[in-house]
Design an enzyme around this catalytic site. Structure first.
Site, PDB file in Angstrom:
ATOM      1  N   GLY A  37       5.560   2.441   7.729  1.00 43.32           N
ATOM      2  CA  GLY A  37       5.994   1.297   6.971  1.00 43.32           C
ATOM      3  C   GLY A  37       6.282   1.748   5.567  1.00 43.32           C
ATOM      4  O   GLY A  37       6.046   2.768   5.204  1.00 43.32           O
TER       5      GLY A  37
ATOM      6  N   GLN B 183       9.520   0.712  -2.789  1.00 48.66           N
ATOM      7  CA  GLN B 183       9.080   1.768  -2.906  1.00 48.66           C
ATOM      8  C   GLN B 183      10.276   2.803  -2.991  1.00 48.66           C
ATOM      9  O   GLN B 183      10.218   4.153  -3.266  1.00 48.66           O
ATOM     10  CB  GLN B 183       8.235   2.387  -1.640  1.00 48.66           C
ATOM     11  CG  GLN B 183       6.916   1.966  -1.557  1.00 48.66           C
ATOM     12  CD  GLN B 183       6.186   2.035  -0.317  1.00 48.66           C
ATOM     13  OE1 GLN B 183       6.402   1.495   0.633  1.00 48.66           O
ATOM     14  NE2 GLN B 183       5.468   3.180  -0.281  1.00 48.66           N
TER      15      GLN B 183
ATOM     16  N   CYS C  99      -0.387   6.105   2.128  1.00 50.44           N
ATOM     17  CA  CYS C  99       0.898   5.337   1.681  1.00 50.44           C
ATOM     18  C   CYS C  99       1.920   6.399   0.969  1.00 50.44           C
ATOM     19  O   CYS C  99       1.540   7.484   0.446  1.00 50.44           O
ATOM     20  CB  CYS C  99       0.579   4.444   0.487  1.00 50.44           C
ATOM     21  SG  CYS C  99       1.670   3.585  -0.277  1.00 50.44           S
ATOM     22  N   LEU C 100       3.141   6.080   1.362  1.00 54.62           N
ATOM     23  CA  LEU C 100       4.117   7.125   1.115  1.00 54.62           C
ATOM     24  C   LEU C 100       4.360   7.261  -0.588  1.00 54.62           C
ATOM     25  O   LEU C 100       4.768   8.220  -1.111  1.00 54.62           O
ATOM     26  CB  LEU C 100       5.435   6.630   1.818  1.00 54.62           C
ATOM     27  CG  LEU C 100       5.640   7.226   3.335  1.00 54.62           C
ATOM     28  CD1 LEU C 100       6.882   6.602   3.713  1.00 54.62           C
ATOM     29  CD2 LEU C 100       5.233   8.599   3.489  1.00 54.62           C
TER      30      LEU C 100
ATOM     31  N   HIS D 103      -0.679  -4.309   4.331  1.00 57.40           N
ATOM     32  CA  HIS D 103      -0.502  -3.147   3.266  1.00 57.40           C
ATOM     33  C   HIS D 103       0.897  -3.340   2.803  1.00 57.40           C
ATOM     34  O   HIS D 103       1.172  -3.181   1.408  1.00 57.40           O
ATOM     35  CB  HIS D 103      -0.696  -1.724   4.092  1.00 57.40           C
ATOM     36  CG  HIS D 103      -0.225  -0.791   3.301  1.00 57.40           C
ATOM     37  ND1 HIS D 103      -1.358   0.380   2.897  1.00 57.40           N
ATOM     38  CD2 HIS D 103       0.782  -0.037   2.502  1.00 57.40           C
ATOM     39  CE1 HIS D 103      -0.544   1.237   2.127  1.00 57.40           C
ATOM     40  NE2 HIS D 103       0.526   0.890   1.856  1.00 57.40           N
ATOM     41  N   GLU D 104       1.853  -3.509   3.663  1.00 60.02           N
ATOM     42  CA  GLU D 104       3.374  -3.495   3.017  1.00 60.02           C
ATOM     43  C   GLU D 104       3.455  -4.950   2.181  1.00 60.02           C
ATOM     44  O   GLU D 104       4.200  -4.831   1.037  1.00 60.02           O
ATOM     45  CB  GLU D 104       4.268  -3.573   4.181  1.00 60.02           C
ATOM     46  CG  GLU D 104       4.210  -2.197   4.929  1.00 60.02           C
ATOM     47  CD  GLU D 104       4.281  -0.893   4.151  1.00 60.02           C
ATOM     48  OE1 GLU D 104       4.734  -0.823   3.085  1.00 60.02           O
ATOM     49  OE2 GLU D 104       3.773  -0.145   4.570  1.00 60.02           O
TER      50      GLU D 104
ATOM     51  N   HIS E 259       2.666  -4.393  -1.398  1.00 55.71           N
ATOM     52  CA  HIS E 259       3.771  -3.904  -2.266  1.00 55.71           C
ATOM     53  C   HIS E 259       4.608  -4.789  -2.816  1.00 55.71           C
ATOM     54  O   HIS E 259       5.128  -4.388  -3.872  1.00 55.71           O
ATOM     55  CB  HIS E 259       4.448  -2.826  -1.444  1.00 55.71           C
ATOM     56  CG  HIS E 259       3.784  -1.468  -1.035  1.00 55.71           C
ATOM     57  ND1 HIS E 259       3.760  -0.705  -2.267  1.00 55.71           N
ATOM     58  CD2 HIS E 259       3.527  -0.725  -0.089  1.00 55.71           C
ATOM     59  CE1 HIS E 259       3.140   0.522  -1.710  1.00 55.71           C
ATOM     60  NE2 HIS E 259       3.012   0.447  -0.373  1.00 55.71           N
TER      61      HIS E 259
HETATM   62 CO    CO Z   1       2.338   1.631   1.046  1.00 59.07          CO
END
Ligand code: CO
Length: 171
Positions: free
Chosen positions: A45, A50, A95-96, A137-138, A141
């Protein structure tokens, strides 16, 4: 084109994303780049913030039953809203933007959401399991929140200590 992923503690990640008004070529290019970037980093995701674009856009691509991440399962999400939520579930998230750190986070187990496709068509969807977790989660962000903000005081303290060490080591 692969874009650079913003990582913690960069303040860009705290920015609140804004509503998408134009479902145009620029949006489509962003979505294509986000997919390429996410795949290059082995993510499931990614939110637009990001890659430093503060608009309400995210993508999710979960592996299927054969553990393969197929492009046909890619979900592109514009201007999402959670309409209903039920239950709670615990899952070890990553998370990236916080690479190589994983911790348990509590989320709603089931959600009903509304979002738009890249063409501007509204979708209403009910989901549970990993998909519901990924959506939540996304979507955090987009509010400028990271999963590490959901940790207990002690876990967060431990994380900050480890993270500082890690960043120092890379310099
Ligand atoms: Co994330």
């Amino acid at each position: 084109m692969i874009r650079e992923i913003v990582t913690y503690p960069n303040k860009i990640l705290k920015q609140k994303s804004t509503k998408v008004e134009n479902f145009d070529q620029e949006l489509h290019l962003l979505l294509d780049d986000m997919y390429e970037t996410m795949m290059a980093k082995n993510g499931i995701g990614l939110a637009a913030i990001q890659v430093a674009v503060p608009i309400n856009v995210l993508i999710i691509n979960l592996p299927n039953e054969d553990d393969k991440q197929e492009k046909e399962d890619l979900i592109e999400v514009i201007n999402p809203t959670i309409l209903e939520r039920r239950g709670s579930t615990l899952y070890t998230e990553g998370c990236l933007s916080v690479p190589e750190y994983y911790e348990d986070v509590e989320r709603a187990e089931w959600i009903k959401i509304s979002y738009y496709t890249r063409e501007g068509v509204e979708i209403i969807k009910e989901c549970d399991g990993l998909l519901a977790i990924a959506f939540q989660h996304e979507m955090d962000h987009l509010k400028g929140e990271l999963f590490i903000e959901k940790l207990s005081f002690l876990k967060r303290k431990k994380f900050e200590k480890e993270w500082k060490k890690k960043i120092k080591g890379k310099k």
